[in-house]
Design a protein around this motif. Structure first.
Motif, mmCIF file in Angstrom:
data_model
loop_
_atom_site.group_PDB
_atom_site.id
_atom_site.type_symbol
_atom_site.label_atom_id
_atom_site.label_comp_id
_atom_site.label_asym_id
_atom_site.label_seq_id
_atom_site.Cartn_x
_atom_site.Cartn_y
_atom_site.Cartn_z
ATOM 1 N N UNK A 70 -25.658 -0.198 16.887
ATOM 2 C CA UNK A 70 -24.563 0.664 17.332
ATOM 3 C C UNK A 70 -23.284 0.234 16.624
ATOM 4 N N UNK A 71 -22.374 1.198 16.451
ATOM 5 C CA UNK A 71 -21.105 0.922 15.783
ATOM 6 C C UNK A 71 -19.961 1.594 16.530
ATOM 7 N N UNK A 72 -18.795 0.949 16.467
ATOM 8 C CA UNK A 72 -17.565 1.472 17.040
ATOM 9 C C UNK A 72 -16.559 1.570 15.905
ATOM 10 N N UNK A 73 -15.888 2.715 15.777
ATOM 11 C CA UNK A 73 -14.881 2.906 14.733
ATOM 12 C C UNK A 73 -13.498 2.706 15.324
ATOM 13 N N UNK A 74 -12.721 1.788 14.725
ATOM 14 C CA UNK A 74 -11.355 1.503 15.172
ATOM 15 C C UNK A 74 -10.387 2.569 14.680
ATOM 16 N N UNK A 75 -9.153 2.540 15.180
ATOM 17 C CA UNK A 75 -8.141 3.515 14.786
ATOM 18 C C UNK A 75 -7.801 3.462 13.301
ATOM 19 N N UNK A 76 -7.991 2.307 12.659
ATOM 20 C CA UNK A 76 -7.701 2.180 11.226
ATOM 21 C C UNK A 76 -8.927 2.462 10.357
ATOM 22 N N UNK A 77 -9.938 3.087 10.919
ATOM 23 C CA UNK A 77 -11.183 3.502 10.239
ATOM 24 C C UNK A 77 -12.150 2.361 9.946
ATOM 25 N N UNK A 78 -11.838 1.140 10.351
ATOM 26 C CA UNK A 78 -12.797 0.059 10.176
ATOM 27 C C UNK A 78 -13.833 0.154 11.284
ATOM 28 N N UNK A 127 0.862 -1.176 0.000
ATOM 29 C CA UNK A 127 0.000 0.000 0.000
ATOM 30 C C UNK A 127 0.894 1.220 0.000
ATOM 31 N N UNK A 128 0.635 2.144 -0.921
ATOM 32 C CA UNK A 128 1.440 3.367 -0.952
ATOM 33 C C UNK A 128 0.741 4.444 -0.144
ATOM 34 N N UNK A 129 1.503 5.393 0.339
ATOM 35 C CA UNK A 129 0.940 6.487 1.126
ATOM 36 C C UNK A 129 0.012 7.344 0.291
ATOM 37 N N UNK A 130 0.184 7.355 -1.021
ATOM 38 C CA UNK A 130 -0.680 8.144 -1.888
ATOM 39 C C UNK A 130 -2.107 7.620 -1.878
ATOM 40 N N UNK A 131 -2.306 6.349 -1.580
ATOM 41 C CA UNK A 131 -3.632 5.759 -1.602
ATOM 42 C C UNK A 131 -4.400 6.026 -0.315
ATOM 43 N N UNK A 132 -3.756 6.468 0.726
ATOM 44 C CA UNK A 132 -4.392 6.660 2.019
ATOM 45 C C UNK A 132 -5.086 8.023 2.098
ATOM 46 N N UNK A 133 -6.113 8.078 2.926
ATOM 47 C CA UNK A 133 -6.854 9.319 3.125
ATOM 48 C C UNK A 133 -7.181 9.455 4.611
ATOM 49 N N UNK A 134 -7.132 10.677 5.110
ATOM 50 C CA UNK A 134 -7.436 10.918 6.519
ATOM 51 C C UNK A 134 -8.902 11.311 6.645
ATOM 52 N N UNK A 193 -27.162 9.021 16.953
ATOM 53 C CA UNK A 193 -26.311 9.739 17.903
ATOM 54 C C UNK A 193 -24.858 9.377 17.587
ATOM 55 N N UNK A 194 -24.022 10.413 17.389
ATOM 56 C CA UNK A 194 -22.604 10.196 17.091
ATOM 57 C C UNK A 194 -21.781 10.947 18.125
ATOM 58 N N UNK A 195 -20.707 10.313 18.622
ATOM 59 C CA UNK A 195 -19.867 10.971 19.630
ATOM 60 C C UNK A 195 -18.416 10.521 19.503
ATOM 61 N N UNK A 196 -17.537 11.258 20.170
ATOM 62 C CA UNK A 196 -16.120 10.917 20.208
ATOM 63 C C UNK A 196 -15.429 11.045 18.867
ATOM 64 N N UNK A 197 -15.661 12.129 18.142
ATOM 65 C CA UNK A 197 -15.066 12.288 16.816
ATOM 66 C C UNK A 197 -13.542 12.339 16.898
ATOM 67 N N UNK A 198 -12.883 11.725 15.895
ATOM 68 C CA UNK A 198 -11.417 11.666 15.855
ATOM 69 C C UNK A 198 -10.973 11.506 14.396
ATOM 70 N N UNK A 199 -9.680 11.689 14.148
ATOM 71 C CA UNK A 199 -9.111 11.503 12.821
ATOM 72 C C UNK A 199 -8.507 10.106 12.733
ATOM 73 N N UNK A 200 -8.807 9.403 11.643
ATOM 74 C CA UNK A 200 -8.182 8.113 11.402
ATOM 75 C C UNK A 200 -7.693 8.078 9.958
ATOM 76 N N UNK A 201 -6.749 7.202 9.686
ATOM 77 C CA UNK A 201 -6.175 7.089 8.348
ATOM 78 C C UNK A 201 -6.669 5.805 7.713
ATOM 79 N N UNK A 202 -7.337 5.937 6.575
ATOM 80 C CA UNK A 202 -7.886 4.795 5.849
ATOM 81 C C UNK A 202 -7.049 4.549 4.595
ATOM 82 N N UNK A 203 -6.554 3.332 4.457
ATOM 83 C CA UNK A 203 -5.782 2.937 3.283
ATOM 84 C C UNK A 203 -6.499 1.776 2.605
ATOM 85 N N UNK A 204 -7.166 2.027 1.463
ATOM 86 C CA UNK A 204 -7.931 0.941 0.804
ATOM 87 C C UNK A 204 -7.038 -0.145 0.260
#
Length: 110
Positions: A78-86, A48-55, A99-110
């Motif tokens: 209900x859903x929980x989002x992991x650090x890798x955006x899954x 996976x190249x860094x160019x393919x990833x999106x924050x 209801x959505x809470x605890x917003x954060x930035x994660x990096x998703x690499x397809x």
């Protein structure tokens, strides 16, 4: 006014001379090499190249309810989002109230 126009004419003539007049024919121009960005190259399968990833800015927790006010009895999914955006979800269906809470930035690499 005439002196201004004369000045522009001199500048334009100087510009044309500096640029060399007409461009060379297409047959004499060098051909640039073609590089396809993001295209896999030989020997890079599975990488996976860094160019393919999106924050992304995502909610850590999401919940859907069947009615207001929010209560455990009305929880539909209900859903929980992991650090890798899954995401990991439980429940079935999609309630009309979210209801959505605890917003954060994660990096998703397809």
């Amino acid at each position: 006014m005439k002196s201004t126009l004369r000045g522009f004419a001199v500048l334009a003539a100087g510009f044309l001379m500096a640029c060399g007049g007409e461009p060379p024919p297409l047959s004499e121009q060098p051909v640039p090499s073609t590089v396809l960005e993001g295209a896999p190259t030989e020997g890079t399968a599975g990488e996976v190249s860094a160019q393919a990833c999106v924050q992304l800015y995502r909610p850590r927790y999401s919940a859907w309810y069947s009615s207001l006010p929010y209560s455990e009895e009305g929880l539909v999914a209900s859903c929980y989002t992991n650090d890798d955006c899954t995401t990991e979800c439980s429940g079935s269906g999609d309630g009309p109230y979210a209801s959505h809470s605890g917003f954060f930035y994660c990096t998703y690499c397809p």
